[in-house]
Design a protein around this motif. Structure first.
Motif, PDB file in Angstrom:
ATOM      1  N   TYR A 391       0.834  -1.207   0.000  1.00  0.00           N
ATOM      2  CA  TYR A 391       0.000   0.000   0.000  1.00  0.00           C
ATOM      3  C   TYR A 391       0.869   1.259   0.000  1.00  0.00           C
ATOM      4  CZ  TYR A 391      -3.669   3.262   1.482  1.00  0.00           C
ATOM      5  OH  TYR A 391      -4.558   4.310   1.563  1.00  0.00           O
ATOM      6  N   CYS A 392       1.972   1.225   0.757  1.00  0.00           N
ATOM      7  CA  CYS A 392       2.880   2.370   0.788  1.00  0.00           C
ATOM      8  C   CYS A 392       3.495   2.617  -0.589  1.00  0.00           C
ATOM      9  CB  CYS A 392       3.965   2.132   1.831  1.00  0.00           C
ATOM     10  SG  CYS A 392       5.096   3.515   2.042  1.00  0.00           S
ATOM     11  N   PHE A 393       3.895   1.525  -1.270  1.00  0.00           N
ATOM     12  CA  PHE A 393       4.490   1.667  -2.600  1.00  0.00           C
ATOM     13  C   PHE A 393       3.450   2.192  -3.598  1.00  0.00           C
ATOM     14  CE2 PHE A 393       6.178  -0.019  -6.625  1.00  0.00           C
ATOM     15  CZ  PHE A 393       7.458   0.517  -6.564  1.00  0.00           C
ATOM     16  N   GLN A 394       2.225   1.728  -3.484  1.00  0.00           N
ATOM     17  CA  GLN A 394       1.158   2.214  -4.367  1.00  0.00           C
ATOM     18  C   GLN A 394       0.900   3.707  -4.139  1.00  0.00           C
ATOM     19  OE1 GLN A 394      -2.108  -0.334  -3.392  1.00  0.00           O
ATOM     20  NE2 GLN A 394      -1.391  -2.039  -4.653  1.00  0.00           N
ATOM     21  N   CYS A 395       0.865   4.123  -2.878  1.00  0.00           N
ATOM     22  CA  CYS A 395       0.623   5.540  -2.577  1.00  0.00           C
ATOM     23  C   CYS A 395       1.791   6.407  -3.028  1.00  0.00           C
ATOM     24  CB  CYS A 395       0.391   5.721  -1.074  1.00  0.00           C
ATOM     25  SG  CYS A 395      -1.158   5.009  -0.490  1.00  0.00           S
ATOM     26  N   PHE A 396       3.012   5.849  -2.960  1.00  0.00           N
ATOM     27  CA  PHE A 396       4.172   6.600  -3.423  1.00  0.00           C
ATOM     28  C   PHE A 396       4.099   6.857  -4.932  1.00  0.00           C
ATOM     29  CE2 PHE A 396       8.466   6.211  -5.328  1.00  0.00           C
ATOM     30  CZ  PHE A 396       8.970   7.441  -4.936  1.00  0.00           C
ATOM     31  N   LEU A 397       3.555   5.923  -5.690  1.00  0.00           N
ATOM     32  CA  LEU A 397       3.482   6.063  -7.143  1.00  0.00           C
ATOM     33  C   LEU A 397       2.176   6.691  -7.618  1.00  0.00           C
ATOM     34  CD1 LEU A 397       4.994   2.641  -8.266  1.00  0.00           C
ATOM     35  CD2 LEU A 397       6.136   4.839  -8.092  1.00  0.00           C
ATOM     36  N   TYR A 398       1.223   6.953  -6.714  1.00  0.00           N
ATOM     37  CA  TYR A 398      -0.073   7.479  -7.123  1.00  0.00           C
ATOM     38  C   TYR A 398       0.080   8.912  -7.639  1.00  0.00           C
ATOM     39  CZ  TYR A 398      -5.001   8.793  -6.822  1.00  0.00           C
ATOM     40  OH  TYR A 398      -6.272   9.236  -7.103  1.00  0.00           O
ATOM     41  N   ASP A 435       7.440 -17.849  -4.333  1.00  0.00           N
ATOM     42  CA  ASP A 435       6.325 -17.480  -3.450  1.00  0.00           C
ATOM     43  C   ASP A 435       5.240 -16.796  -4.266  1.00  0.00           C
ATOM     44  OD1 ASP A 435       4.786 -16.901  -1.229  1.00  0.00           O
ATOM     45  OD2 ASP A 435       5.852 -15.036  -0.823  1.00  0.00           O
ATOM     46  N   SER A 436       4.046 -17.364  -4.259  1.00  0.00           N
ATOM     47  CA  SER A 436       2.964 -16.800  -5.076  1.00  0.00           C
ATOM     48  C   SER A 436       2.539 -15.421  -4.580  1.00  0.00           C
ATOM     49  CB  SER A 436       1.758 -17.747  -5.073  1.00  0.00           C
ATOM     50  OG  SER A 436       1.273 -17.899  -3.747  1.00  0.00           O
ATOM     51  N   LEU A 437       2.581 -15.194  -3.252  1.00  0.00           N
ATOM     52  CA  LEU A 437       2.212 -13.883  -2.723  1.00  0.00           C
ATOM     53  C   LEU A 437       3.222 -12.823  -3.171  1.00  0.00           C
ATOM     54  CD1 LEU A 437       0.226 -12.327  -0.982  1.00  0.00           C
ATOM     55  CD2 LEU A 437       1.622 -12.863   1.016  1.00  0.00           C
ATOM     56  N   SER A 438       4.510 -13.204  -3.211  1.00  0.00           N
ATOM     57  CA  SER A 438       5.518 -12.273  -3.726  1.00  0.00           C
ATOM     58  C   SER A 438       5.281 -11.990  -5.205  1.00  0.00           C
ATOM     59  CB  SER A 438       6.921 -12.854  -3.518  1.00  0.00           C
ATOM     60  OG  SER A 438       7.207 -13.014  -2.145  1.00  0.00           O
ATOM     61  N   ASN A 439       4.896 -13.044  -5.966  1.00  0.00           N
ATOM     62  CA  ASN A 439       4.577 -12.829  -7.378  1.00  0.00           C
ATOM     63  C   ASN A 439       3.464 -11.802  -7.534  1.00  0.00           C
ATOM     64  OD1 ASN A 439       4.916 -16.396  -7.977  1.00  0.00           O
ATOM     65  ND2 ASN A 439       6.484 -14.825  -7.910  1.00  0.00           N
ATOM     66  N   TRP A 440       2.398 -11.994  -6.761  1.00  0.00           N
ATOM     67  CA  TRP A 440       1.234 -11.109  -6.883  1.00  0.00           C
ATOM     68  C   TRP A 440       1.599  -9.683  -6.468  1.00  0.00           C
ATOM     69  CZ3 TRP A 440      -1.916  -7.853  -4.205  1.00  0.00           C
ATOM     70  CH2 TRP A 440      -3.182  -7.584  -4.749  1.00  0.00           C
ATOM     71  N   CYS A 441       2.280  -9.529  -5.315  1.00  0.00           N
ATOM     72  CA  CYS A 441       2.640  -8.182  -4.834  1.00  0.00           C
ATOM     73  C   CYS A 441       3.569  -7.479  -5.806  1.00  0.00           C
ATOM     74  CB  CYS A 441       3.294  -8.284  -3.458  1.00  0.00           C
ATOM     75  SG  CYS A 441       2.172  -8.791  -2.130  1.00  0.00           S
ATOM     76  N   ALA A 442       4.580  -8.192  -6.338  1.00  0.00           N
ATOM     77  CA  ALA A 442       5.516  -7.572  -7.273  1.00  0.00           C
ATOM     78  C   ALA A 442       4.815  -7.181  -8.563  1.00  0.00           C
ATOM     79  CB  ALA A 442       6.672  -8.528  -7.556  1.00  0.00           C
ATOM     80  N   ALA A 443       3.891  -8.038  -9.052  1.00  0.00           N
ATOM     81  CA  ALA A 443       3.168  -7.718 -10.281  1.00  0.00           C
ATOM     82  C   ALA A 443       2.289  -6.481 -10.096  1.00  0.00           C
ATOM     83  CB  ALA A 443       2.319  -8.918 -10.706  1.00  0.00           C
ATOM     84  N   VAL A 444       1.605  -6.388  -8.966  1.00  0.00           N
ATOM     85  CA  VAL A 444       0.738  -5.232  -8.707  1.00  0.00           C
ATOM     86  C   VAL A 444       1.585  -3.967  -8.529  1.00  0.00           C
ATOM     87  CG1 VAL A 444      -0.882  -4.229  -7.061  1.00  0.00           C
ATOM     88  CG2 VAL A 444      -1.145  -6.600  -7.770  1.00  0.00           C
ATOM     89  N   ALA A 445       2.709  -4.079  -7.825  1.00  0.00           N
ATOM     90  CA  ALA A 445       3.584  -2.918  -7.634  1.00  0.00           C
ATOM     91  C   ALA A 445       4.127  -2.423  -8.967  1.00  0.00           C
ATOM     92  CB  ALA A 445       4.727  -3.291  -6.697  1.00  0.00           C
TER      93      ALA A 445
END
Length: 956
Positions: A391-398, A435-445
């Protein structure tokens, strides 16, 4: 009294009465006793029985207790007993813990009893108003139970009691006075009361805020030790959250009152962060929530931006970043701090730039973003912490194109640094980790690094990855599609779906609104068959979402296709869908996305809030992209080629119209700017004109004032001069002697003789001028008449000359005719001689006329010369007359000046005579003998007469 003794614990003398009977007797005593002591004892007994016999006391005694509150206001002790009894009736707190098997039913019954008795009490709004009035009583035994009773009523029937308090005059203000009570028990219970009062009621929240609640609560928090304080600080923070959450008016009031700056000391955490107490963790957690309320994404953008600016200017953001990078901070506080920093920097360019410059205290120093991303892709970190970092990374790029460019730049070959870990390397590592969660988080970021940024989408196409030794590098886009196509090999407890969803969301975000990326994606011959195969298969419930995302990706390839690849144009892709999938089936699979149960949950707010990692499937920004593209892709797939052509033509026409409209808009904008400039100039000139007018008016008024002052001074000066002159003349006359007077008379007579002489000369000159004028006029008239005669003679001569000239011309023409005739008749001798004679005659006549003509010209010349001489004589006579006239005017002016001087002398002599007479009169009045001047004048006259007679005799 025996009855009371039995109730209060005395020895029973007979059969024991039941609880209901005892309570009924006590109620009768309260209602019928005339002595205050008896009523007080009865109420005390009811209080002691109210917990054990709650139902009986509530049903039988409530009305009597309310009547006591109304009638016995003077006795604070009985008021306290009555309020405690009512509190025991309506309160649902049970001191004794029930058995676990009976706990649920018992609690439900207690809640029902409390709500029932509360309804009975508030049926009469006057009861609540009476209770508010009793709170003004300063006595501890009245105020404290009153606060507790009102709090219990609000817990049971909040909305109804809030309505009564809201319409009660000064109701909220009376409750706010509890915060100023010096007794901490009442103040602390007052905090609990205000918490219940402000729940879900914006009107009461505004009233409490404008009763200076923020100032009082912040002072209490500071007095209690801020984050190191106890439960009182927690109560204050909970009340502040009630006042500010979802209340834009109070948020603006909080910001405008500079209360954000007072929050900074709350987050000053020391170096030693070991041994945090549970209360400190709770307090700091609530403080962070309070900061988030002020900058929440659900607030209006303008209010959020102003609060973000204030937090940066006062140093609050810097303090939060210090906690973020500190060691020894509890995990839940660190997580909440990350979420708080996220919302403080979201959409704020200044705050985002500052956050990008924050470094972690490591050796070597690393950017805070890199440290946080390391936690996000580390599967050993807590799930909530990883969500907070994302969420922090998303807000930084918003809305941060600069930050997006910096993140993508760390992936480009020209900027990769092998000696340091960059954000791009961490994202790629997480994208392709096990790690699938890392895959998902990195893809969304990574998708957020491309959000609404066409430039970075094109730049990311340059990224090349080395898969293994000996093989050529592949692009990041190709590697993502390779992982998708090999998804069947990923069999890690459902991670296949989460990884596929993350990669498909990344690809959809990447190629949307980017025709170049679409071309690169379609250039790989395996991608389209993979997508069509995934969509056409009949898979289970878990794979439906993947089918929907594959349909979305294929639809984006159709909608944003620029037809640069012949094998995969829009029309060919649509034909492929129709043959292998079916248009209706394609649209149905596309609808699987929005029908998923987790889609609507992710669409509610930007922060990723998931209970378990398995529920982490959708991103908030991606849900907005799906909502935007779903309808457009459906239309694009279902339309025929003819409709598309028509739409393209219409689109081109609209684009042309839009370009024309844009040009006109620009023209109008330029004209508006020019008009505004001219208006500004006009306004400026008008203001300057007004200033000049006012200045000129002031100057005119000053000039008029100066003129008035000058006239006044002039008048004063004239009077002073006149007085001074009179005084000087009087002094001069006082010193005159008769000899001086006779000299003055002689001078006057001499001036009179000169005047007469000048008058005589003037008369002679006047006569001379008159004669000259007459001579000049006569000579001028004679000259004029002579000139007129000469002009007439000249005109006659001219007429004769013209006549002679015409005759000569006629003779010459006749001669020419005769000459021509002689040439034609040369053969006839007789006729030739006749013509010769005529010609000779004509020549003689012509010579005579010519001589006469010359004579006339000479006469005309003579007349012209005489006329010029006469005109010169006339001009000289006229100039002579003008000179004489000027001399006459000069002489007249001299005569006028002489007359004026004579008049002045006469006036002076008259004044002197008058003054001499006045002085003589004064001398006579003083007794002096003075010979009268008239006698002297008569004597002189007699002498003159005698002299004249002697002269006459001598003449005879």
């Amino acid at each position: 009294m025996n009855f009371l003794r039995g109730v209060m614990g005395g020895q029973p003398t007979g059969p024991q009465p039941t609880g209901a009977e005892t309570i009924q007797k006590l109620c009768d005593r309260v209602a019928s006793s005339t002595l205050l002591e008896d009523r007080r004892d009865a109420v005390r007994a009811l209080k002691s029985l109210s917990k054990k016999y709650r139902v009986e006391v509530g049903n039988m005694a409530m009305d009597h207790l309310v009547r006591i509150l109304q009638t016995d206001r003077s006795d604070t002790e009985i008021l306290g007993y009555a309020l405690d009894t009512l509190y025991n009736i309506v309160c649902n707190d049970e001191e004794e813990e029930p058995d676990e098997s009976e706990e649920e039913n018992q609690q439900k019954q207690e809640d029902d009893l409390g709500a029932q008795f509360t309804d009975k009490f508030v049926q009469e709004p006057e009861n609540v108003t009476l209770l508010l009035t009793l709170l003004e009583e300063f006595d501890f035994h009245v105020r404290w139970p009153g606060v507790k009773l009102l709090t219990a009523l609000l817990k049971n029937q909040c909305a109804q009691v809030q309505g009564i308090i809201l319409v009660s005059p000064m109701g909220v203000s009376r409750l706010m006075d509890l915060l100023a009570d010096s007794r901490e028990v009442i103040r602390n219970d007052g905090l609990l009361l205000l918490q219940q009062l402000t729940k879900g009621n914006a009107a009461i929240q505004k009233i409490v805020a404008f009763e200076n609640a923020f100032e009082r609560l912040l002072d209490i928090i500071t007095e209690e030790g801020s984050s190191d304080g106890g439960i009182v600080v927690e109560d204050c923070l909970l009340l502040l959250l009630n006042l500010l959450k979802n209340n834009s008016s109070n948020q603006n009031f909080f910001k405008e009152g500079s209360y954000i700056q007072k929050m900074k000391p709350w987050f000053e955490v020391g170096d030693d962060n070991s041994g945090w107490s549970a209360q400190k963790v709770t307090n700091l957690h609530l403080m962070l929530q309070l900061v988030r309320v002020m900058v929440s994404p659900v607030n209006s953008p303008g209010a959020t931006a102003s609060c973000q600016k204030a937090m940066f200017q006062c140093g609050l953001l810097q303090q939060l970043c210090t906690i973020l990078m500190a060691t020894g901070v509890p995990a839940d506080i660190l997580t909440e701090t990350i979420n708080t920093v996220s919302e403080v920097i979201r959409g704020s360019e200044v705050n985002q730039d500052y956050f990008a410059s924050v470094n972690a205290p490591s050796n070597p120093p690393r950017p805070a973003i890199v440290v946080l991303l390391m936690s996000m892709v580390n599967e050993r970190q807590p799930f909530v912490l990883r969500c907070a970092v994302l969420y922090c990374f998303q807000c930084f790029l918003y809305k941060n194109h600069k930050g997006q460019g910096e993140i993508v730049a760390t992936l480009l070959p020209s900027t990769i640094d092998a000696n340091s870990i960059s954000a791009g390397q961490l994202l790629c590592g997480g994208l392709f980790s096990a790690d699938s969660l890392s895959n998902w988080c990195a893809a969304v970021a990574l998708a957020h690094a491309l959000q609404d940024n066409l430039t970075q989408k094109e730049q990311l196409l340059r990224v090349q990855l080395a898969t293994s030794l000996g093989k050529p590098p592949v692009s990041l886009l190709q590697q993502c599609t390779n992982i998708l196509s090999q998804g069947d090999k990923l069999d890690r407890r459902g991670s296949r779906v989460q990884t596929k969803v993350g990669l498909l969301m990344l690809l959809c975000t990447w190629i949307s609104n980017c025709p170049i990326a679409v071309m690169h994606f379609l250039h790989n011959q395996d991608n389209v068959p993979f997508l069509t195969g995934q969509i056409s298969e009949n898979l289970g419930e878990d794979e439906r979402l993947v089918q929907g995302l594959c349909a979305l990706l294929l639809g984006i390839c159709i909608y944003y296709n620029d037809n640069s690849l012949d094998n995969y144009t829009k029309e060919k892709l649509k034909q492929l869908i129709e043959k292998r999938i079916g248009k209706e089936n394609f649209v149905e699979k596309l609808g699987f996305i929005t029908k998923h149960e987790l889609y609507s949950r992710a669409a509610q707010k930007p922060q990723p809030a998931f209970s378990t990692p398995e529920h982490m499937l959708f991103d908030h920004e991606f849900t907005k992209l799906v909502k935007e593209l779903e309808g457009m892709i459906t239309k694009a797939v279902l339309k025929s080629s003819e409709e598309e052509k028509k739409e393209e033509e219409v689109k081109k026409t609209l684009e042309q119209h839009d370009s024309i409209v844009t040009q006109y808009k620009e023209l109008i904008r330029e004209q508006d700017s020019q008009i505004n400039e001219l208006k500004e100039q006009v306004t400026l000139l008008a203001s300057q004109n007004e200033k000049m007018q006012s200045t000129m008016t002031q100057q005119l008024s000053q000039i008029q004032q100066h003129k008035d002052q000058y006239n006044i001074l002039k008048l004063k000066l004239g009077k002073d001069n006149q007085q001074t002159g009179n005084q000087a003349e009087a002094a001069h006359v006082n010193g005159l002697q008769p000899e001086e007077l006779s000299q003055l008379r002689e001078q006057l007579e001499e001036l009179q003789r000169q005047n007469q002489l000048l008058q005589t000369q003037l008369g002679e000159k006047d006569s001379l001028i008159t004669s000259l004028k007459a001579e000049g006029v006569s000579s001028a008239e004679g000259s004029t008449s002579e000139v007129t005669v000469l002009q007439r003679e000249l005109e006659l001569l001219k007429a004769q000359l013209q006549k002679q000239t015409a005759e000569v011309t006629q003779l010459q023409s006749e001669r020419q005719e005769l000459l021509r005739g002689s040439d034609t008749t040369a053969a006839v001798p007789g006729e030739n001689s006749l013509y010769t004679e005529k010609i000779a005659e004509l020549e003689s006549r012509l010579s005579a006329q010519t001589a006469e003509n010359q004579k006339l010209k000479a006469e005309v010349k003579t007349l012209l010369e005489s006329q010029e001489s006469m005109e010169r004589d006339l001009a000289s006579a006229t100039s002579t007359a003008a000179i004489m006239q000027a001399e006459k005017s000069k002489l007249q002016q001299e005569v006028q000046e002489s007359k004026k001087e004579q008049d002045d002398l006469l006036m002076l002599l008259a004044d002197q005579d008058q003054k001499i007479l006045s002085l003589k009169q004064r001398l006579k009045d003083l007794g002096e003998t003075i010979e009268d001047e008239d006698d002297l004048d008569s004597k002189d006259q007699f002498d003159d007469d005698d002299d004249e007679e002697e002269e006459e005799e001598c003449d005879e």
